[in-house]
Write a protein that holds these residues in place. Sequence first.
Motif, mmCIF file in Angstrom:
data_model
loop_
_atom_site.group_PDB
_atom_site.id
_atom_site.type_symbol
_atom_site.label_atom_id
_atom_site.label_comp_id
_atom_site.label_asym_id
_atom_site.label_seq_id
_atom_site.Cartn_x
_atom_site.Cartn_y
_atom_site.Cartn_z
ATOM 1 N N ASP A 1 0.825 -1.209 0.000
ATOM 2 C CA ASP A 1 0.000 0.000 0.000
ATOM 3 C C ASP A 1 0.854 1.252 0.000
ATOM 4 N N TRP B 1 -6.711 1.291 8.429
ATOM 5 C CA TRP B 1 -7.635 0.524 9.247
ATOM 6 C C TRP B 1 -7.010 0.224 10.607
ATOM 7 N N THR C 1 -8.562 -1.950 12.695
ATOM 8 C CA THR C 1 -9.243 -3.169 13.115
ATOM 9 C C THR C 1 -8.228 -4.226 13.561
ATOM 10 N N ASP D 1 -8.305 -7.347 12.391
ATOM 11 C CA ASP D 1 -8.278 -8.419 11.399
ATOM 12 C C ASP D 1 -7.187 -8.148 10.365
ATOM 13 N N GLU D 2 -7.312 -8.799 9.212
ATOM 14 C CA GLU D 2 -6.265 -8.681 8.183
ATOM 15 C C GLU D 2 -6.203 -7.291 7.554
ATOM 16 N N LYS D 3 -7.203 -6.462 7.801
ATOM 17 C CA LYS D 3 -7.186 -5.096 7.262
ATOM 18 C C LYS D 3 -6.249 -4.169 8.037
ATOM 19 N N ARG E 1 -3.728 -1.473 6.720
ATOM 20 C CA ARG E 1 -3.943 -1.229 5.294
ATOM 21 C C ARG E 1 -4.588 0.144 5.087
ATOM 22 N N ARG F 1 -7.172 2.840 4.278
ATOM 23 C CA ARG F 1 -8.633 2.929 4.278
ATOM 24 C C ARG F 1 -9.119 4.082 3.405
ATOM 25 N N THR G 1 -6.328 -2.708 -2.196
ATOM 26 C CA THR G 1 -7.492 -3.591 -2.217
ATOM 27 C C THR G 1 -8.401 -3.468 -0.999
ATOM 28 N N GLU G 2 -7.994 -2.695 0.010
ATOM 29 C CA GLU G 2 -8.859 -2.503 1.175
ATOM 30 C C GLU G 2 -9.328 -1.063 1.302
ATOM 31 N N GLU H 1 -11.575 2.195 0.896
ATOM 32 C CA GLU H 1 -13.004 2.408 0.693
ATOM 33 C C GLU H 1 -13.321 3.847 0.288
ATOM 34 N N GLN I 1 -14.614 -2.603 -3.946
ATOM 35 C CA GLN I 1 -15.032 -2.369 -2.569
ATOM 36 C C GLN I 1 -15.208 -0.882 -2.264
#
Length: 397
Positions: A82, A114, A116, A118-120, A123, A125, A146-147, A149, A176
Motif C-alpha cells: 500500500d 484501518w 481493526t 483483522d487482516e485489514k 492497510r 482505508r 485492495t482494502e 473504501e 469495494q
Amino acid sequence: MFRCQGVEWLEKDNTKIEFDDRVARPREVTLKFTYDINFEEAPRDALIKFIPRKSDLVCERKDDLNITQRAADKIEIGVKGDSLALMAIARSLGMMTSWDPADRMRDWAGVTVWDTKDEKRGRVRSAEFGMFWTKEPIPFQVKYLTEIESIKFFGNANTFLLDNLDCGPHICELTQLKRLTIGAYGLTALHEDFTKLKNLESLNLGSNNFQTIPEVITEENFPNLKSLELNTNRRYTITDLSNDTRKNIGGFIDEPSLPMRLLTWNNLDTLRLSMNYLQGTLPSDEQMREVVSGRWTDAELKDSIGVNFFDGRDIPKVLPTIKFFAINGNRFYGTLPDWILYHPHLDLWYPDLLVFPQEGKAKDGTMAMFTNAPTNLNYYYDIFVNKKYNPKNFTEE
C-alpha cells in the motif's frame, strides 16, 4: 543536436558538442541522460537520433541510440505494498508535494489506515491526491489498494486543455470502494469498466470536461449510490451560448435538458448539478407523472404539513429522499414545476441560492431564468407550517 521526440521520461544534460577546427579530431564527447522512474507495468523504449545543427555539416555515420527501460517492480498486496502504491501514484501523477517515506504511513497527510484487529489492520482505508499535473488516466498502482473504501483525486493542472481522457480501467478494479472523487482531473469520459464500482455510495465528478452526463451513471448500475456531484463541468465561462462558436466546452452542453434518469433516482439524498451548461425547460409535472409512480400525500407528511394540501393534488413524488438539490448557474428557463415548488424538502435546498438562480443565455438565445421563481418561501411555509424555523430541518443527520 539532441532530439527525443514524444518521450517525456528522458532528458539530456547541458553538455554541448562544439566542432571547433582548432581542436584535434577525432575526439570523444560524453553525454549524460536523466531518467524518470518507470512506474508502468511494461518496459518503455526511446529512440535517440544525433542530427547536425548546421545543414552544411556532413556526418560520415548516423548511429541511432535505442534505450529500453525495464518495467516497474511488482507491488505485493499488503501494508508495505500500500505504501509503495501510494508513493508510485503520487509520482506518476506528478504531485507537487508527496509523503516522506521515513514517516509511518498512518501519519501521512490525507491518508487513513484501518485500526481493526483483522487482516485489514494497517492497510489504507482512505487516501487523497491533490495538486498534480498529468495527461494520463489514473495510474495502475491504484489497483493494489485492495482494502481502500474512499479515494480522492482533485486538482490537475490545465484541465481545460485536456481532451480524450477517461479514468482508465485500474480504478474500476476497486469494487469495494464506497466513496470516489475524481474532480478537476480533465475527464471527458468514463472507462467502460466503471460499472464495476457497484458499491459506491458517493460519487463526485465535479470540475471535469464532460460534454454529456456519462450514460453509465444510472440507478441500475449504482444501486447503493446516495450522493452524486456533477457540478462545474465546463472548460470556459461563457455567458451567452448563442453568441459563441466553440464546440468542445464541456458543461454537459450536448444534453438536451436535465436527464430524466437522474430525477427518477429514488435513493439519492444529494444531487449537485450547479454551474454547467444544462439548458432548456425543466421536465414538467405531466412528464414526471409518466415516469414516477408515487404521489405525495398528507398521510406520509403529517409531521411536516399543517393543512390538507397534498391529498387530492397530483404532485409527482420526484426524488423523494433528496436533501440537497442544486441546479443553479445553468441555462434553464421557463417555469418551475410543482414537483420543485412544493417538494417537502425544498427548504433544505437553500433554493434562493442553489435552485432558482440561472445565468446567461441558452443556445437559442433565450435568457436563462425561471418566470415564476418565488421571491420568498412564504407560500411554502403557509403549507408546511410546522417546518418554518424548525431547527430539525438544519441539523445534519
